[in-house]
Design an enzyme around this catalytic site. Structure first.
Site, PDB file in Angstrom:
ATOM      1  N   CYS A  81      29.294  21.495  32.022  1.00  0.00           N
ATOM      2  CA  CYS A  81      27.855  21.694  32.194  1.00  0.00           C
ATOM      3  C   CYS A  81      27.263  22.711  31.220  1.00  0.00           C
ATOM      4  CB  CYS A  81      27.538  22.055  33.646  1.00  0.00           C
ATOM      5  SG  CYS A  81      25.816  21.680  34.108  1.00  0.00           S
ATOM      6  N   ILE A 113      -4.232  12.452  50.841  1.00  0.00           N
ATOM      7  CA  ILE A 113      -3.341  11.945  49.802  1.00  0.00           C
ATOM      8  C   ILE A 113      -1.930  12.529  49.904  1.00  0.00           C
ATOM      9  CG2 ILE A 113      -3.929  13.679  48.036  1.00  0.00           C
ATOM     10  CD1 ILE A 113      -3.957  11.218  46.047  1.00  0.00           C
ATOM     11  N   GLU A 148      31.151  17.803  37.345  1.00  0.00           N
ATOM     12  CA  GLU A 148      31.509  19.188  37.640  1.00  0.00           C
ATOM     13  C   GLU A 148      31.712  19.387  39.143  1.00  0.00           C
ATOM     14  OE1 GLU A 148      29.545  23.653  36.911  1.00  0.00           O
ATOM     15  OE2 GLU A 148      28.310  21.852  36.704  1.00  0.00           O
ATOM     16  N   LYS A 203      35.442  26.590  32.931  1.00  0.00           N
ATOM     17  CA  LYS A 203      34.078  26.802  32.442  1.00  0.00           C
ATOM     18  C   LYS A 203      33.944  28.172  31.809  1.00  0.00           C
ATOM     19  CE  LYS A 203      29.308  25.970  34.035  1.00  0.00           C
ATOM     20  NZ  LYS A 203      28.511  25.526  35.192  1.00  0.00           N
TER      21      LYS A 203
END
Length: 567
Positions: free
Chosen positions: A156, A310, A41, A116
């Site tokens: 899409c 972390i 797309e 579309k």
């Protein structure tokens, strides 16, 4: 007929460069004997182009690039056609005045063959700002391989019409149902669908449902690459008329792969390759997001503050995989409250990743601020002000080094911290990209545990990381979370345990639940109200945060549009 699925990584707005990318894919497809190349797309623009679509000069340039592509194909690959995603001017005066469209480029010319129909305007999508919805389905008729083909074309969201599978769907037409009377041989879907955990399986389920309804195979081609906060994972595929996956392209990699059909039956189909496990897909998406954000913004190196915790450890691993450890610098900035263990853990991690590291203690700068602010405050900064000053000293140092050395500064905060405001504006929030800003703290622990497992070895090896032994390290993974801004500080002093906090945050953020709903399902009332208050009060911080890589269903950033001044 032999179709080439061109899973491309475009640069948003670079029409000429993307045209060259499409042409290169056509050459690779021709080497594999392809008749027709399928690109994602808006492949000529890169998705999402956003307000670049409002620039008339770029709309005009699009036509020039399409003409150049048509001429190049006619001269070098005269038997090949390619479907290209474009923004087609509608000819109407009022806005929006474009169609999200597909052009067929072949035989020295080009023409629009699909538009579309369903335009998403939710989450990170805002297509109705730019595009008109097409009213009719699109069918492309071609003669290839000695026979006539009828190809249904969708773009899409046109495939996302199964509310039972999705949990929601846009109001409007059903582009799949509207193709039933056309008796198509194949359904093509050209997509730019961002990465999301468990999204690959959902896309394949939607395609299988369409294949069942239309009794024909479905070919799904997705964009790959990072564009700002969005990461597109590719993972294009083909399902046969029975819904089985018969061709699977790679996740998070560019690829051109051909699929041959004869009388709508695959000829000697290859076994569908399996995609990586969920943790590996997530890690690769984050690596791709950092690599492309840096490359497309013109950076070749990165900087981060490495604390021995972390969060910064995970960002360091991602950065090393994305850019190479030799291109990543770690700055250690201990305060009087930093533990020796954290410093040792940070240095050991930098060694395992091959990062350059420098240590600059901030105690002298803290003393300088105390001296300067004491007359103003009638005493030295204390409490939260003193803690935030430490973070802002570090943030200023990181920005100075990044500016001086031309590095991309990576912010290391996680989604749990951003949600409740457990972060400091102009301090640890500084940076050009928040790498794990869409990962809850519990997910950070889970991903680091996977990275240190034997299962991650092949992925680590492929991405240039140390493949044997622990990478993050048990010392970092087992350490209780702490900002180390005061003696013996732990995150749990100020926040609920993350195992308790994160499910509440997910309910508020992902499901938009209310405190009353959480209380009704067993969350203590005081806790539910407190977390909601923290979430609301931190909105002004999130508005000033760097862009973050979206990897979940609802991320802070362009898909989170909450007011600051509200009740």
């Amino acid at each position: 007929m032999r179709l080439a699925l061109a899973q491309l990584n475009p640069l948003v707005g670079d029409l000429a460069g993307n045209g060259e990318l499409i042409l290169a894919a056509c050459h690779r497809a021709a080497e594999q004997g392809s008749d027709l190349v399928l690109t994602p797309e808006l492949s000529l623009w890169g998705y999402p182009p956003r307000d670049l679509l409002l620039r008339p000069s770029l709309i005009a340039k699009q036509g020039v690039v399409l003409d150049q592509l048509a001429a190049a194909l006619a001269q070098n690959l005269p038997q090949l056609g390619v479907l290209v995603g474009i923004a087609e001017p509608s000819g109407a005066a009022p806005l929006p005045n474009l169609f999200n469209a597909v052009a067929l480029v072949e035989a020295g010319s080009w023409r629009v063959v699909a538009r579309k129909r369903l335009l998403p305007t939710y989450d990170v999508f805002d297509e109705q700002r730019y595009f008109c919805a097409a009213a009719e389905p699109s069918v492309l008729e071609l003669n290839r391989g000695g026979r006539h083909w009828r190809l249904g074309l969708t773009i899409c969201e046109d495939l996302w019409v199964e509310e039972e599978l999705q949990g929601h769907r846009l109001a409007g037409a059903d582009p799949v149902a509207d193709l039933l009377s056309s008796r198509i041989d194949l359904l093509l879907n050209l997509s730019a669908s961002p990465f999301g955990q468990a999204k690959v399986a959902l896309r394949q389920s939607l395609a299988a449902r369409a294949a069942s309804r239309l009794t024909c195979p479905v070919v799904y081609v997705n964009q790959v690459g990072g564009n700002d906060e969005l990461v597109f994972d590719g993972a294009s595929f083909v399902v046969d008329a029975g819904g089985a996956v018969v061709r699977q392209l790679a996740s998070c990699k560019e690829q051109v792969s051909c699929w041959e059909v004869s009388d709508v039956t695959p000829v000697a189909p290859l076994p569908a390759a399996s995609l990586p496990a969920a943790s590996e897909q997530l890690f690769r998406a984050l690596v791709l997001g950092v690599a492309d954000y840096a490359r497309k913004c013109g950076f070749t190196s990165a900087l981060l503050g490495l604390s021995g915790g972390i969060d910064s450890a995970l960002v360091a691993v991602i950065a090393a995989a994305a850019l190479g450890g030799e291109r990543v610098q770690a700055l250690l900035m201990p305060s009087p409250w930093s533990s020796e263990g954290s410093l040792n853990d940070a240095l050991a991690l930098a060694g395992r990743l091959g990062l350059s590291s420098h240590t600059a203690a901030i105690a002298p700068l803290m003393a300088g601020f105390d001296t300067t602010l004491t007359p103003v405050l009638a005493g030295p900064p204390s409490g939260l002000s003193a803690e935030n000053l430490q973070s802002r000293i570090r943030g200023t140092m990181l920005m100075a080094v990044a500016n001086q050395q031309g590095r991309l500064l990576l912010s290391t905060g996680n989604k749990s911290e951003l949600a409740v405001g457990y972060c400091t504006l102009y301090g640890d929030m500084n940076g050009g990209l928040a790498v794990i800003g869409d990962l809850y703290k519990t997910s950070v622990f889970e991903l680091c545990a996977w990275l240190d497992s034997a299962a991650a070895g092949p992925c680590r090896r492929e991405l240039g990381l140390q493949s044997e032994g622990e990478l993050v390290g048990r010392e970092i993974r087992d350490k209780p979370p702490s900002a180390e801004l005061r003696p013996d500080q732990l995150d749990s002093d100020s926040l609920p345990d993350y195992a308790v906090l994160d499910p509440i945050l997910k309910s508020y953020i992902e499901e938009l639940a209310s405190p009353e709903q959480l209380i009704a399902t067993g969350t203590p009332a005081e806790l539910a109200e407190r977390v909601m208050q923290l979430l609301r009060r931190a909105e002004f911080k999130r508005r000033q945060a760097p862009p973050l890589l979206k990897i979940g269903g609802r991320a802070f950033g362009s898909g989170w549009r909450m007011p600051i001044a509200a009740r």
